[in-house]
Design a protein around this motif. Sequence first.
Motif, PDB file in Angstrom:
ATOM      1  N   VAL A 210       0.918  -1.120  -0.084  1.00  0.00           N
ATOM      2  CA  VAL A 210      -0.049  -0.048  -0.127  1.00  0.00           C
ATOM      3  C   VAL A 210       0.839   1.085   0.061  1.00  0.00           C
ATOM      4  O   VAL A 210       1.717   1.553   0.887  1.00  0.00           O
ATOM      5  CB  VAL A 210      -1.007   0.189   1.218  1.00  0.00           C
ATOM      6  CG1 VAL A 210      -1.944   1.164   1.207  1.00  0.00           C
ATOM      7  CG2 VAL A 210      -1.953  -1.161   1.329  1.00  0.00           C
ATOM      8  N   ASP A 211       0.773   1.962  -0.995  1.00  0.00           N
ATOM      9  CA  ASP A 211       1.626   3.214  -1.324  1.00  0.00           C
ATOM     10  C   ASP A 211       3.137   2.868  -0.916  1.00  0.00           C
ATOM     11  O   ASP A 211       3.845   3.855  -0.404  1.00  0.00           O
ATOM     12  CB  ASP A 211       1.121   4.221  -0.255  1.00  0.00           C
ATOM     13  CG  ASP A 211      -0.478   4.647  -0.542  1.00  0.00           C
ATOM     14  OD1 ASP A 211      -0.732   4.533  -1.672  1.00  0.00           O
ATOM     15  OD2 ASP A 211      -1.043   4.877   0.595  1.00  0.00           O
ATOM     16  N   GLY A 212       3.593   1.866  -1.468  1.00  0.00           N
ATOM     17  CA  GLY A 212       4.991   1.623  -1.499  1.00  0.00           C
ATOM     18  C   GLY A 212       5.411   0.820  -0.248  1.00  0.00           C
ATOM     19  O   GLY A 212       6.589   0.508  -0.248  1.00  0.00           O
ATOM     20  N   GLU A 213       4.474   0.599   0.701  1.00  0.00           N
ATOM     21  CA  GLU A 213       4.596   0.058   2.102  1.00  0.00           C
ATOM     22  C   GLU A 213       3.946  -1.465   2.127  1.00  0.00           C
ATOM     23  O   GLU A 213       2.997  -1.434   2.004  1.00  0.00           O
ATOM     24  CB  GLU A 213       4.635   0.718   3.095  1.00  0.00           C
ATOM     25  CG  GLU A 213       5.447   2.166   3.061  1.00  0.00           C
ATOM     26  CD  GLU A 213       6.785   1.973   3.527  1.00  0.00           C
ATOM     27  OE1 GLU A 213       7.285   1.017   3.825  1.00  0.00           O
ATOM     28  OE2 GLU A 213       7.705   2.724   2.901  1.00  0.00           O
ATOM     29  N   HIS A 723      -5.563   5.260  -1.976  1.00  0.00           N
ATOM     30  CA  HIS A 723      -4.162   4.598  -1.967  1.00  0.00           C
ATOM     31  C   HIS A 723      -3.792   4.002  -3.263  1.00  0.00           C
ATOM     32  O   HIS A 723      -4.825   3.487  -4.112  1.00  0.00           O
ATOM     33  CB  HIS A 723      -4.313   3.421  -0.703  1.00  0.00           C
ATOM     34  CG  HIS A 723      -4.555   4.017   0.475  1.00  0.00           C
ATOM     35  ND1 HIS A 723      -3.679   4.553   1.243  1.00  0.00           N
ATOM     36  CD2 HIS A 723      -5.958   3.896   1.259  1.00  0.00           C
ATOM     37  CE1 HIS A 723      -4.185   4.936   2.174  1.00  0.00           C
ATOM     38  NE2 HIS A 723      -5.440   4.555   2.376  1.00  0.00           N
ATOM     39  N   GLN A 724      -2.710   3.639  -3.594  1.00  0.00           N
ATOM     40  CA  GLN A 724      -2.141   2.977  -4.641  1.00  0.00           C
ATOM     41  C   GLN A 724      -1.665   1.560  -3.936  1.00  0.00           C
ATOM     42  O   GLN A 724      -0.817   1.491  -3.218  1.00  0.00           O
ATOM     43  CB  GLN A 724      -0.789   3.594  -5.080  1.00  0.00           C
ATOM     44  CG  GLN A 724      -0.324   2.801  -6.673  1.00  0.00           C
ATOM     45  CD  GLN A 724       0.949   3.450  -7.030  1.00  0.00           C
ATOM     46  OE1 GLN A 724       2.072   3.282  -6.525  1.00  0.00           O
ATOM     47  NE2 GLN A 724       0.690   4.136  -8.112  1.00  0.00           N
ATOM     48  N   VAL A 725      -2.294   0.500  -4.595  1.00  0.00           N
ATOM     49  CA  VAL A 725      -1.983  -0.636  -4.100  1.00  0.00           C
ATOM     50  C   VAL A 725      -1.473  -1.856  -4.994  1.00  0.00           C
ATOM     51  O   VAL A 725      -1.911  -1.579  -6.230  1.00  0.00           O
ATOM     52  CB  VAL A 725      -3.561  -1.362  -3.635  1.00  0.00           C
ATOM     53  CG1 VAL A 725      -3.373  -2.925  -3.179  1.00  0.00           C
ATOM     54  CG2 VAL A 725      -3.888  -0.346  -2.333  1.00  0.00           C
ATOM     55  N   ARG A 726      -0.721  -2.615  -4.550  1.00  0.00           N
ATOM     56  CA  ARG A 726      -0.046  -3.627  -5.324  1.00  0.00           C
ATOM     57  C   ARG A 726      -0.216  -5.098  -4.649  1.00  0.00           C
ATOM     58  O   ARG A 726      -0.148  -4.833  -3.410  1.00  0.00           O
ATOM     59  CB  ARG A 726       1.301  -3.501  -5.874  1.00  0.00           C
ATOM     60  CG  ARG A 726       1.221  -2.486  -7.041  1.00  0.00           C
ATOM     61  CD  ARG A 726       2.762  -2.093  -7.351  1.00  0.00           C
ATOM     62  NE  ARG A 726       3.016  -1.395  -8.567  1.00  0.00           N
ATOM     63  CZ  ARG A 726       2.566  -0.001  -8.601  1.00  0.00           C
ATOM     64  NH1 ARG A 726       2.047   0.544  -7.758  1.00  0.00           N
ATOM     65  NH2 ARG A 726       2.654   0.331  -9.858  1.00  0.00           N
ATOM     66  N   LEU A 727      -0.595  -6.154  -5.257  1.00  0.00           N
ATOM     67  CA  LEU A 727      -0.437  -7.474  -4.576  1.00  0.00           C
ATOM     68  C   LEU A 727       0.908  -8.281  -5.214  1.00  0.00           C
ATOM     69  O   LEU A 727       1.041  -8.369  -6.383  1.00  0.00           O
ATOM     70  CB  LEU A 727      -1.502  -8.253  -4.870  1.00  0.00           C
ATOM     71  CG  LEU A 727      -2.864  -7.498  -4.569  1.00  0.00           C
ATOM     72  CD1 LEU A 727      -4.107  -8.732  -4.821  1.00  0.00           C
ATOM     73  CD2 LEU A 727      -2.887  -7.205  -3.086  1.00  0.00           C
TER      74      LEU A 727
END
Length: 823
Positions: A210-213, A723-727
């Motif tokens: 989430v947001d790079g963390e 938020h910017q989210v990645r999995l």
Amino acid sequence: MPRPVHLPELLSPAGNWDCARAAVANGADAIFFGLPKFNARMRADNFTADDLPELMKFLHSHGVKGYCAFNVLIFTGELADAEQQLRQLEAAGVDAVIVQDLGLARMVKRLTPNLRLHASTQMTITSPEGLELANTLGIDQAVLARELSLRELERFRATESPEVPLEVFVHGALCVAYSGQCLTSESLGRRSANRGECAQACRMPYEMIVDGELRDLGDKRYLLSPQDLAAVQEIPRLIELGIRSFKIEGRLKTPEYVAAVTRVYRKAMDAALADQDVTQVITDEDRYELEMTFSRGLYSGWMHGVNHQQLVGAYYGKKRGYYIGVVRSVARDAVELEEVPSHLKNGDGVVFENLQDTNDEQGGRIYGLHGNWLEFQRGRLRTDLIQPGTRLFKTGDQVLEQQLRQTFQGDIPLRKKQKLDLVISGRPGVPLVIQVKDQTIQVQSSLPLDQARQRPLNLEVLQNQLGRLGGTAYELGDVELHLEGEVILPVSELNKMRRALVHAVSEAPSTEPARRPFSTEHVRAMLAEVGSKQANTSPAPDAATLHVLCRNQAQIEAALEAGVSELYVDFEDVRLYADAVKHVRDNSQAHIYLATPRIQKSGEAGFFKLISRAEPHGVLIRNLGAIAFFKDAGIPVTGDFSLNVANPLTADFLKQTGLERLTISYDLNIEQVLDLLHGAPAEWFEITLHQHMPMFHMEHCAFAAFLSKGTDFTTCGRPCERHQVRLRDRVGMEHPLKADVGCRNTLFNAVPQTGAQFFTGLMQAGLRHYRIELLEQSREESTRIIRTYQNLLAGQRGGEDIWRDLKAQSQLGVTRGTMAELV
């Protein structure tokens, strides 16, 4: 409840013979199965073409129908093989085929008139509008998307389109992605779910960035693995809604699973039809069987709408079993529970939960029960790894498994026997004649009738002897006597006649409704007609056109600055579409097409109206409902990849709906693309040369589930907007997660793919429309990518050069894309 006009059917899965027998023995009205080719469960045992006659004879003798799952995309070079398989199914008496591919659906109706056509859930029918469009293919039954709620299903009853019997899933594994719209296995491993080779990436663990963390979600790691569907309590309401077929998932499951689930749902359906309270009829023992035979946790799925806190438990992605209790204390080779359920016994299999690693859990079979203590085989458990407070699940019940196996072992009693109405005639000195009423089937005695001195033949005697039909598919109906005088015949002769009559009836031609004559047409004739109903199209222009899909305003600016003449715009907030159209019109000569959502449900046609009111130059169509809405809108429309165009027959059908161009399916490799271009006019098509593949497209919102306490968009606080989210997957790739206007999520492949190396061959085949899709690129990055492909189309750079350049520029590299042929 009012008795439905058509009694609903219970449809059970059958991956092999034992499963078919289990389904029939436990009350299925129909089964669905697959053959080794062209079905969406290639890992099932499956039946062979040689099995079909025996299988259908077995099913029909028990009053059960058989449906063949033919639910994959069909490539151009496979159409002849598909035709051959359809003819085998028709000749064997298969009742219906379950089809995803629109072109194959056309083949069924034209080439095999004795096969009913069922639209697969892979066809992604999510709205009455989509059903109306699909119904132009002549479908006989439609399997709706699993993501529909009871309220949404109710809206299908109000549609003005001709009534199509509806089928829904009521039990079994849930795909997190919309069926027919999951490209994950294709994108990551070249194993397409649209081709029956799903690699079940949804059942793998993921971390949320989430947001790079890295976001600490505790023990929640299976972020895309839904609980299994169990809609047994919803059966009465589904019957009220007019649902015709209740489908159980599970062609990869065991026959014990098929037996248990079929039995429970048969019980629920019969109770509902008899106006009994299903909540009272379905017992704790029934629920225990459902959980024991297979369960990742049972839940009502989307039946009551979305609940992002419940659908995905996120603790495990495989079978869990039945919850037993909590460990109180541990000793060598034994554990003490706080409470021992009454059903627990020696020989049961159990597993001790380890949420840190569900693939490394302690477990085994119980060797002894002493009070609250469970004893195990010496050395079987590492009890030092089991802590007080650990949860325990039951994974095996040998007694239950044996009970379930017994239901389908040996002879399976017939649920409904055929009545034999008989006409019996004779007189002294001639044989006794027994004839099946209104048929030519008859038998006669080998001995002549004698004049009776005592105990002459009468109705009671004949009914008693001829009614002994136990173990056969028949029962005695009405008996009409035409005997002259008092006659007699030995009982042994009557028994012989009864056996002869049963044999004659069973060997007689079927009395089922007359079958239609087999078609003499062939698919090659259908292919020869492709394009015949289209207006004459002009030859393909010499120059190629680049279409750029933009997802934000900065990307639009980059495209306009680069002189792009054809834009697609795909915003999460469709309310911004009107401003985007005005900006493009005011500042360029470019054409702007607005993208529809990938899924449209009943009540969501308002999104289409917003798009129409924005007055774009055209629309990028992504679902069947949008085709129906824009069909007569007088605006140019292009079909996107999600319409799954894989062969010329599908393309021809969609072109007849008014689509000006069709995006080629992402399931095709370069050879299959070229086959398609040679089988239909190349000017019909467009291909995506550069993109981050959209993998999962799902009703499940991971933003709401793990970044809020909300159950849906009204209570989640919309973390997707903040938020910017990645999995992050198991190999460390961080895949971008995006929400759309319908709060549906798409997980995009972290690694972009390019088909630049195939450009020359595609141009030679006549293809002139090429697309690149931007995702999160900045204005500067977008400009560089656009310029790269403009140079490719202008002949100033080669595909291999671009491949190497993009690979060097990207931090993640770049793949050669799904068009690359397997080596």
